[in-house]
Design an enzyme around this catalytic site. Structure first.
Site, PDB file in Angstrom:
ATOM      1  N   LYS A 115      15.928-159.435 -29.485  1.00  0.00           N
ATOM      2  CA  LYS A 115      17.293-159.886 -29.225  1.00  0.00           C
ATOM      3  C   LYS A 115      18.236-158.720 -28.947  1.00  0.00           C
ATOM      4  CE  LYS A 115      17.260-164.367 -31.473  1.00  0.00           C
ATOM      5  NZ  LYS A 115      17.607-165.141 -32.650  1.00  0.00           N
ATOM      6  N   LYS A 198       7.800-167.596 -24.899  1.00  0.00           N
ATOM      7  CA  LYS A 198       8.059-168.727 -25.794  1.00  0.00           C
ATOM      8  C   LYS A 198       9.119-169.662 -25.198  1.00  0.00           C
ATOM      9  CE  LYS A 198      10.724-167.931 -29.347  1.00  0.00           C
ATOM     10  NZ  LYS A 198      11.345-167.468 -30.584  1.00  0.00           N
ATOM     11  N   LYS A 201      15.738-171.686 -26.639  1.00  0.00           N
ATOM     12  CA  LYS A 201      17.080-172.140 -26.279  1.00  0.00           C
ATOM     13  C   LYS A 201      17.814-171.087 -25.467  1.00  0.00           C
ATOM     14  CE  LYS A 201      17.364-174.188 -30.756  1.00  0.00           C
ATOM     15  NZ  LYS A 201      17.806-174.081 -32.123  1.00  0.00           N
TER      16      LYS A 201
HETATM   17  P1  TYM Z   1      15.142-171.618 -34.537  1.00  0.00           P
HETATM   18  O1  TYM Z   1      16.440-172.327 -34.576  1.00  0.00           O
HETATM   19  O2  TYM Z   1      14.907-170.603 -33.460  1.00  0.00           O
HETATM   20  O3  TYM Z   1      13.953-172.644 -34.463  1.00  0.00           O
HETATM   21  C1  TYM Z   1      13.835-173.735 -35.364  1.00  0.00           C
HETATM   22  C2  TYM Z   1      12.364-174.033 -35.636  1.00  0.00           C
HETATM   23  O4  TYM Z   1      11.680-174.286 -34.407  1.00  0.00           O
HETATM   24  C3  TYM Z   1      10.549-173.434 -34.313  1.00  0.00           C
HETATM   25  N1  TYM Z   1      10.367-173.057 -32.895  1.00  0.00           N
HETATM   26  C4  TYM Z   1       9.229-173.214 -32.215  1.00  0.00           C
HETATM   27  N2  TYM Z   1       8.037-173.706 -32.589  1.00  0.00           N
HETATM   28  C5  TYM Z   1       7.067-173.754 -31.642  1.00  0.00           C
HETATM   29  N3  TYM Z   1       7.257-173.311 -30.365  1.00  0.00           N
HETATM   30  C6  TYM Z   1       8.435-172.807 -29.955  1.00  0.00           C
HETATM   31  N4  TYM Z   1       8.617-172.414 -28.706  1.00  0.00           N
HETATM   32  C7  TYM Z   1       9.500-172.746 -30.912  1.00  0.00           C
HETATM   33  N5  TYM Z   1      10.791-172.326 -30.845  1.00  0.00           N
HETATM   34  C8  TYM Z   1      11.306-172.511 -32.068  1.00  0.00           C
HETATM   35  C9  TYM Z   1      10.898-172.212 -35.154  1.00  0.00           C
HETATM   36  O5  TYM Z   1       9.740-171.522 -35.576  1.00  0.00           O
HETATM   37  C10 TYM Z   1      11.653-172.836 -36.296  1.00  0.00           C
HETATM   38  O6  TYM Z   1      10.767-173.319 -37.274  1.00  0.00           O
HETATM   39  N6  TYM Z   1      15.513-168.133 -38.125  1.00  0.00           N
HETATM   40  C11 TYM Z   1      15.263-169.533 -37.865  1.00  0.00           C
HETATM   41  C12 TYM Z   1      16.224-170.476 -38.582  1.00  0.00           C
HETATM   42  C13 TYM Z   1      16.309-170.280 -40.058  1.00  0.00           C
HETATM   43  C14 TYM Z   1      15.326-170.660 -41.004  1.00  0.00           C
HETATM   44  C15 TYM Z   1      15.884-170.327 -42.273  1.00  0.00           C
HETATM   45  C16 TYM Z   1      14.055-171.237 -40.907  1.00  0.00           C
HETATM   46  C17 TYM Z   1      17.364-169.756 -40.750  1.00  0.00           C
HETATM   47  N7  TYM Z   1      17.114-169.779 -42.080  1.00  0.00           N
HETATM   48  C18 TYM Z   1      15.157-170.540 -43.448  1.00  0.00           C
HETATM   49  C19 TYM Z   1      13.335-171.462 -42.093  1.00  0.00           C
HETATM   50  C20 TYM Z   1      13.891-171.115 -43.348  1.00  0.00           C
HETATM   51  C21 TYM Z   1      15.423-169.793 -36.379  1.00  0.00           C
HETATM   52  O7  TYM Z   1      16.117-169.098 -35.688  1.00  0.00           O
HETATM   53  O8  TYM Z   1      14.841-170.951 -35.958  1.00  0.00           O
END
Ligand code: TYM
Length: 336
Positions: A115, A198, A201
């Protein structure tokens, strides 16, 4: 010490919920909720780390994401569903974790490196400290299990490192060593435009992802234009080796059709992409259309969603309050 089994997971309200989030995470949350105590959080404080957002847009995304989760099958009565900023205990613990985590640990985070890119000196301090807030999200509830997609694995390893160092430094077993739960056929859904990237968003091309708000026509169009290779589909999983786009589309198909990858490959063996894409479109539209319709119905009534998030925030604070009191005592802060 045995910790009570408790599940926490989070998702950022930046842009739409896409198929990667749904298959990699939300769908697994729906499966887990029947058995365990679960807390699901729209992490709006994480959402402003990359750049500050338009406030109306952030509110809209938070409500829409909550609606998408309910429409996907998350029961907001049984589980706790709320937005992160409603519980200030996350930020309190995150500060303490900023003082536990080491600069070297943070510097190794691949998501930070990706990022920040070449602009390291110019990104926010919040982006660098992001994983400490994430650890706080989880540990402020002493959550033992965190269901996520594969891309979050490194952040969860860091969460364990933080818990371990805190426990060691204060010589008390306060925090559990949280286990990641990465399961299903689609733990890493790739971009429709590039099988090595990947689905995300933040990809500038909307053609790269299927959003949960897309219409049937948009889904059909995106699948039709998805990148492929010239060969027919193989008759074994080994035949997907070195064919990232084919592997990705087969994985998505299997996940949506509720099949194992082996079954899906056997069913589609020898088909050309034109025919397979039609099948994939059918399965995607029939799976996603009811969710999208329910999401639209829920977002038409923001008062309903706000009520759920507020109640979820209250329940979350009830759970974290005793943990924060314990941390105050452990660290030596005088309690209010
Ligand atoms: P975020 O918002 O990017 O994504 C949310 C969830 O979706 C999964 N994910 C994917 N899984 C499969 N293929 C993909 N292309 C894909 N893109 C996203 C992510 O693995 C995630 O499970 N840092 C985290 C948010 C967060 C969090 C937490 C998660 C903040 N605090 C505590 C677990 C526990 C994030 O940015 O997810």
């Amino acid at each position: 010490m045995a910790f009570q089994r408790r599940i926490f997971s989070g998702i950022q309200p930046t842009g739409n919920l896409h198929l990667g989030n749904y298959l990699g995470a939300v769908r697994n949350w729906v499966a887990l909720q029947a058995e365990y105590e679960c807390i699901f959080c729209m992490v709006d404080m994480h959402a402003i780390t990359a750049s500050l957002l338009d406030p109306d847009e952030l509110r809209r995304s938070t409500r829409e994401l909550a609606a998408a989760m309910i429409a996907s099958g998350i029961d907001p009565e049984k589980n706790i569903l709320f937005n992160q900023s409603q519980n200030p205990d996350h930020a309190t613990l995150a500060w303490i974790f900023n003082c536990v985590a080491r600069m070297g640990w943070m510097n190794r985070m691949t998501q930070f490196k990706e990022k920040a890119g070449k602009d390291r000196e110019n990104v926010s301090l919040g982006l660098f400290a992001y994983p400490a807030l994430m650890a706080a999200d989880i540990l402020v509830y002493k959550a033992t299990h965190v269901p996520v997609g594969e891309d979050q694995k490194q952040h969860l390893e860091l969460t364990r490192d933080i818990a371990q160092k805190f426990n060691f430094d204060y010589q008390k077993e306060i925090f559990p060593l949280t286990e990641p739960q990465i399961f299903g056929t689609a733990t890493r859904v790739m971009s429709l435009r590039d099988g090595m990237k990947k689905m995300s968003k933040s990809d500038p091309s909307d053609q790269s992802r299927i959003n949960m708000t897309d219409t049937a026509d948009q889904i059909a169009d995106k699948i039709k234009r998805a990148k492929t290779d010239p060969d027919a589909l193989p008759d074994s999983i080994d035949g997907l080796e070195g064919r990232p786009e084919a592997a990705n589309l087969m994985g998505i198909y299997a996940a949506l059709a509720g099949q194992t990858l082996e079954q899906a490959v056997a069913d589609c063996a020898g088909r050309g992409f034109a025919e397979f894409k039609k099948l994939l479109t059918e399965v995607a539209v029939s799976h996603l259309a009811p969710i999208t319709a329910e999401m639209r119905r829920l977002t038409a009534d923001p008062g309903y969603v706000d009520g759920i998030l507020r109640k979820g925030g209250e329940r979350a604070r009830e759970l974290s309050a005793p943990v924060v009191a314990e941390i105050y005592d452990t660290v030596g802060f005088l309690r209010p």
